[in-house]
Design a protein around this motif. Structure first.
Motif, PDB file in Angstrom:
ATOM      1  N   ALA A  88       0.653  -1.215  -0.171  1.00 43.37           N
ATOM      2  CA  ALA A  88      -0.056  -0.007  -0.102  1.00 43.37           C
ATOM      3  C   ALA A  88       1.090   1.118  -0.220  1.00 43.37           C
ATOM      4  O   ALA A  88       0.813   2.475  -0.345  1.00 43.37           O
ATOM      5  CB  ALA A  88      -1.054  -0.355   1.698  1.00 43.37           C
ATOM      6  N   VAL A  89       1.796   1.479   0.641  1.00 48.62           N
ATOM      7  CA  VAL A  89       2.563   2.240   0.502  1.00 48.62           C
ATOM      8  C   VAL A  89       3.510   2.585  -0.519  1.00 48.62           C
ATOM      9  O   VAL A  89       3.147   3.826  -1.186  1.00 48.62           O
ATOM     10  CB  VAL A  89       4.268   2.105   1.554  1.00 48.62           C
ATOM     11  N   GLU A  90       3.738   1.185  -1.203  1.00 54.05           N
ATOM     12  CA  GLU A  90       4.749   1.244  -2.932  1.00 54.05           C
ATOM     13  C   GLU A  90       3.115   1.942  -3.925  1.00 54.05           C
ATOM     14  O   GLU A  90       3.704   3.072  -4.819  1.00 54.05           O
ATOM     15  CB  GLU A  90       4.927   0.210  -3.781  1.00 54.05           C
ATOM     16  N   SER A  91       2.074   1.669  -3.601  1.00 57.34           N
ATOM     17  CA  SER A  91       1.012   2.098  -4.380  1.00 57.34           C
ATOM     18  C   SER A  91       0.856   3.690  -4.282  1.00 57.34           C
ATOM     19  O   SER A  91       0.493   4.715  -5.096  1.00 57.34           O
ATOM     20  CB  SER A  91      -0.032   1.791  -4.049  1.00 57.34           C
ATOM     21  N   LEU A  92       0.916   4.422  -2.595  1.00 56.29           N
ATOM     22  CA  LEU A  92       0.036   4.997  -2.781  1.00 56.29           C
ATOM     23  C   LEU A  92       1.569   6.205  -2.686  1.00 56.29           C
ATOM     24  O   LEU A  92       1.734   7.114  -3.592  1.00 56.29           O
ATOM     25  CB  LEU A  92       0.942   5.787  -0.994  1.00 56.29           C
ATOM     26  N   THR A  93       3.014   6.306  -3.028  1.00 58.94           N
ATOM     27  CA  THR A  93       4.046   6.640  -2.946  1.00 58.94           C
ATOM     28  C   THR A  93       4.149   6.955  -4.849  1.00 58.94           C
ATOM     29  O   THR A  93       4.048   8.473  -5.557  1.00 58.94           O
ATOM     30  CB  THR A  93       5.383   6.087  -3.057  1.00 58.94           C
ATOM     31  N   ALA A  94       3.615   5.898  -6.404  1.00 63.50           N
ATOM     32  CA  ALA A  94       3.847   5.533  -7.108  1.00 63.50           C
ATOM     33  C   ALA A  94       2.512   6.792  -7.121  1.00 63.50           C
ATOM     34  O   ALA A  94       3.166   7.177  -8.457  1.00 63.50           O
ATOM     35  CB  ALA A  94       3.871   4.722  -7.230  1.00 63.50           C
ATOM     36  N   ARG A  95       1.184   6.848  -6.649  1.00 70.10           N
ATOM     37  CA  ARG A  95      -0.161   7.319  -7.435  1.00 70.10           C
ATOM     38  C   ARG A  95       0.351   8.922  -6.759  1.00 70.10           C
ATOM     39  O   ARG A  95       0.335   9.256  -8.307  1.00 70.10           O
ATOM     40  CB  ARG A  95      -0.793   6.178  -6.529  1.00 70.10           C
ATOM     41  N   GLY A  96       0.836   9.206  -6.086  1.00 67.90           N
ATOM     42  CA  GLY A  96       1.420  10.317  -5.540  1.00 67.90           C
ATOM     43  C   GLY A  96       2.382  11.364  -6.628  1.00 67.90           C
ATOM     44  O   GLY A  96       2.347  12.387  -6.778  1.00 67.90           O
ATOM     45  N   LYS A  97       3.711  10.377  -6.782  1.00 67.62           N
ATOM     46  CA  LYS A  97       4.404  10.348  -7.559  1.00 67.62           C
ATOM     47  C   LYS A  97       4.138  10.973  -9.121  1.00 67.62           C
ATOM     48  O   LYS A  97       3.534  11.966 -10.455  1.00 67.62           O
ATOM     49  CB  LYS A  97       5.594   9.949  -7.540  1.00 67.62           C
ATOM     50  N   ARG A  98       2.877   9.968  -9.858  1.00 65.94           N
ATOM     51  CA  ARG A  98       2.286  10.105 -11.169  1.00 65.94           C
ATOM     52  C   ARG A  98       1.023  11.709 -11.237  1.00 65.94           C
ATOM     53  O   ARG A  98       1.192  12.204 -12.070  1.00 65.94           O
ATOM     54  CB  ARG A  98       1.668   8.840 -11.290  1.00 65.94           C
ATOM     55  N   ALA A  99       0.594  11.749 -10.276  1.00 64.15           N
ATOM     56  CA  ALA A  99      -0.669  12.667  -9.752  1.00 64.15           C
ATOM     57  C   ALA A  99       0.601  14.380 -10.036  1.00 64.15           C
ATOM     58  O   ALA A  99       0.208  15.195 -10.661  1.00 64.15           O
ATOM     59  CB  ALA A  99      -1.317  13.166  -8.189  1.00 64.15           C
ATOM     60  N   LEU A 100       1.861  14.028  -8.898  1.00 68.63           N
ATOM     61  CA  LEU A 100       2.677  15.441  -9.428  1.00 68.63           C
ATOM     62  C   LEU A 100       3.083  15.523 -10.724  1.00 68.63           C
ATOM     63  O   LEU A 100       2.968  16.250 -11.342  1.00 68.63           O
ATOM     64  CB  LEU A 100       3.959  15.594  -8.376  1.00 68.63           C
ATOM     65  N   THR A 101       3.657  14.423 -11.404  1.00 65.11           N
ATOM     66  CA  THR A 101       4.046  14.562 -12.845  1.00 65.11           C
ATOM     67  C   THR A 101       2.583  14.983 -13.985  1.00 65.11           C
ATOM     68  O   THR A 101       3.102  16.304 -14.454  1.00 65.11           O
ATOM     69  CB  THR A 101       4.198  13.283 -13.536  1.00 65.11           C
ATOM     70  N   ALA A 102       1.485  14.007 -13.596  1.00 67.15           N
ATOM     71  CA  ALA A 102       0.213  15.208 -14.633  1.00 67.15           C
ATOM     72  C   ALA A 102      -0.058  16.557 -14.045  1.00 67.15           C
ATOM     73  O   ALA A 102      -0.566  17.328 -14.547  1.00 67.15           O
ATOM     74  CB  ALA A 102      -1.194  14.311 -13.828  1.00 67.15           C
ATOM     75  N   LEU A 103       0.270  16.674 -12.878  1.00 64.15           N
ATOM     76  CA  LEU A 103      -0.573  17.931 -12.116  1.00 64.15           C
ATOM     77  C   LEU A 103       1.038  19.193 -12.463  1.00 64.15           C
ATOM     78  O   LEU A 103       0.722  20.181 -13.306  1.00 64.15           O
ATOM     79  CB  LEU A 103       0.413  18.280 -10.351  1.00 64.15           C
ATOM     80  N   LEU A 104       1.659  18.726 -12.902  1.00 59.97           N
ATOM     81  CA  LEU A 104       2.981  19.432 -13.594  1.00 59.97           C
ATOM     82  C   LEU A 104       3.568  19.239 -15.054  1.00 59.97           C
ATOM     83  O   LEU A 104       3.964  20.267 -15.554  1.00 59.97           O
ATOM     84  CB  LEU A 104       4.433  19.338 -12.733  1.00 59.97           C
ATOM     85  N   SER A 105       2.654  19.041 -14.826  1.00 62.86           N
ATOM     86  CA  SER A 105       3.136  18.317 -16.845  1.00 62.86           C
ATOM     87  C   SER A 105       3.293  19.563 -17.793  1.00 62.86           C
ATOM     88  O   SER A 105       3.618  19.451 -18.561  1.00 62.86           O
ATOM     89  CB  SER A 105       2.761  17.409 -17.434  1.00 62.86           C
ATOM     90  N   GLY A 106       2.503  20.542 -17.843  1.00 59.85           N
ATOM     91  CA  GLY A 106       1.936  21.480 -18.369  1.00 59.85           C
ATOM     92  C   GLY A 106       3.266  23.025 -17.890  1.00 59.85           C
ATOM     93  O   GLY A 106       2.839  23.850 -19.208  1.00 59.85           O
ATOM     94  N   GLN A 107       3.755  22.775 -17.308  1.00 59.68           N
ATOM     95  CA  GLN A 107       4.682  23.351 -16.901  1.00 59.68           C
ATOM     96  C   GLN A 107       6.208  23.444 -16.884  1.00 59.68           C
ATOM     97  O   GLN A 107       7.448  23.833 -16.274  1.00 59.68           O
ATOM     98  CB  GLN A 107       4.241  23.726 -15.328  1.00 59.68           C
ATOM     99  N   ARG A 108       6.430  22.213 -17.797  1.00 54.85           N
ATOM    100  CA  ARG A 108       7.828  21.499 -17.822  1.00 54.85           C
ATOM    101  C   ARG A 108       8.794  22.585 -18.305  1.00 54.85           C
ATOM    102  O   ARG A 108       9.269  22.408 -17.830  1.00 54.85           O
ATOM    103  CB  ARG A 108       7.463  20.079 -18.375  1.00 54.85           C
ATOM    104  N   LYS A 109       8.359  23.060 -19.418  1.00 55.50           N
ATOM    105  CA  LYS A 109       9.147  23.711 -19.901  1.00 55.50           C
ATOM    106  C   LYS A 109       9.606  24.765 -19.683  1.00 55.50           C
ATOM    107  O   LYS A 109      10.809  25.294 -19.631  1.00 55.50           O
ATOM    108  CB  LYS A 109       8.860  24.430 -21.725  1.00 55.50           C
ATOM    109  N   ASP A 110       8.061  25.830 -18.826  1.00 59.25           N
ATOM    110  CA  ASP A 110       9.138  26.598 -17.900  1.00 59.25           C
ATOM    111  C   ASP A 110       9.304  26.490 -16.723  1.00 59.25           C
ATOM    112  O   ASP A 110      10.519  27.719 -16.323  1.00 59.25           O
ATOM    113  CB  ASP A 110       7.636  27.442 -17.530  1.00 59.25           C
ATOM    114  N   LEU A 111       9.841  25.478 -16.681  1.00 62.92           N
ATOM    115  CA  LEU A 111       9.862  25.437 -14.726  1.00 62.92           C
ATOM    116  C   LEU A 111      12.060  24.702 -15.209  1.00 62.92           C
ATOM    117  O   LEU A 111      12.869  24.450 -14.571  1.00 62.92           O
ATOM    118  CB  LEU A 111       9.620  24.021 -13.746  1.00 62.92           C
TER     119      LEU A 111
END
Length: 200
Positions: free
Chosen positions: A165-188
């Protein structure tokens, strides 16, 4: 960066000595665990005053627990304190929004100068905004794993869930962060396909 595990029997002996009125044992426990508790609270809340309050509260709970501490119960004092601290932080996060992320979330690129500092500040702010959109349990798992550097087994004990469950939470958290930041990658200034958080 993790602190070495301690012997539960030795911890229990210290707590027993403290409960019997041994001030040296109390000082030893405070020196060993108060900095750890404060650091974790600060990483979760990014507010020094709030983190100090949480650290005091967590240590007070340990003092109250001392007379009946069960060395055979499985959890070390460190794991127990992480669990209490994390829960106290989540309670506060539900009531207030922290002002920013700790420095550990910066992507250090080794480039000095104002431009690099501005880019790091922008990254930290963007990550803060994204991280605060995660469910509390995902945020807690990501902080414990990628900022505090704990292993899945100890995180599982702290969060009272299984290692998978820890692995699942951390993996989902990182995937969610990636998705949330995907539109800002170039600027960042990101050049790969993953959100980078410190693994150390």
């Amino acid at each position: 960066m993790t602190q070495s595990q301690t012997d539960p029997a030795a911890e229990a002996a210290l707590l027993e000595a403290y409960a019997a009125g041994d001030t040296a044992a109390a000082q030893s426990l405070a020196r060993r665990y108060t900095p750890l508790v404060f650091a974790h609270a600060f990483r979760m809340l990014n507010d020094r005053a709030e983190a100090e309050d949480v650290a005091q509260d967590a240590m007070l709970r340990l003092w109250r627990q001392a007379p009946g501490w069960d060395a055979e119960g499985g959890a070390s004092v460190r794991t127990w304190l992480y669990r209490v601290t994390a829960n106290l932080c989540i309670d506060r996060l539900r009531k207030t929004r922290p002002e920013g992320l700790p420095e550990e979330f910066e992507l250090a690129d080794g480039t000095p100068g104002v431009e690099a500092q501005m880019q790091n500040a922008a990254r930290r702010l963007a990550l803060e905004e994204a991280l605060m959109q995660l469910p509390d349990r995902q945020r807690q798992a990501v902080v414990l794993r990628h900022i505090d550097g704990l292993g899945n087994t100890e995180i599982a004990q702290i969060m009272d869930i299984g290692p998978r469950a820890v692995e699942s939470l951390t993996a989902r958290g990182k995937r969610a962060l990636t998705a949330l930041l995907s539109g800002q990658r170039k600027d960042l200034g990101y050049t790969d396909d993953t959100v980078q958080t410190s693994d150390h």
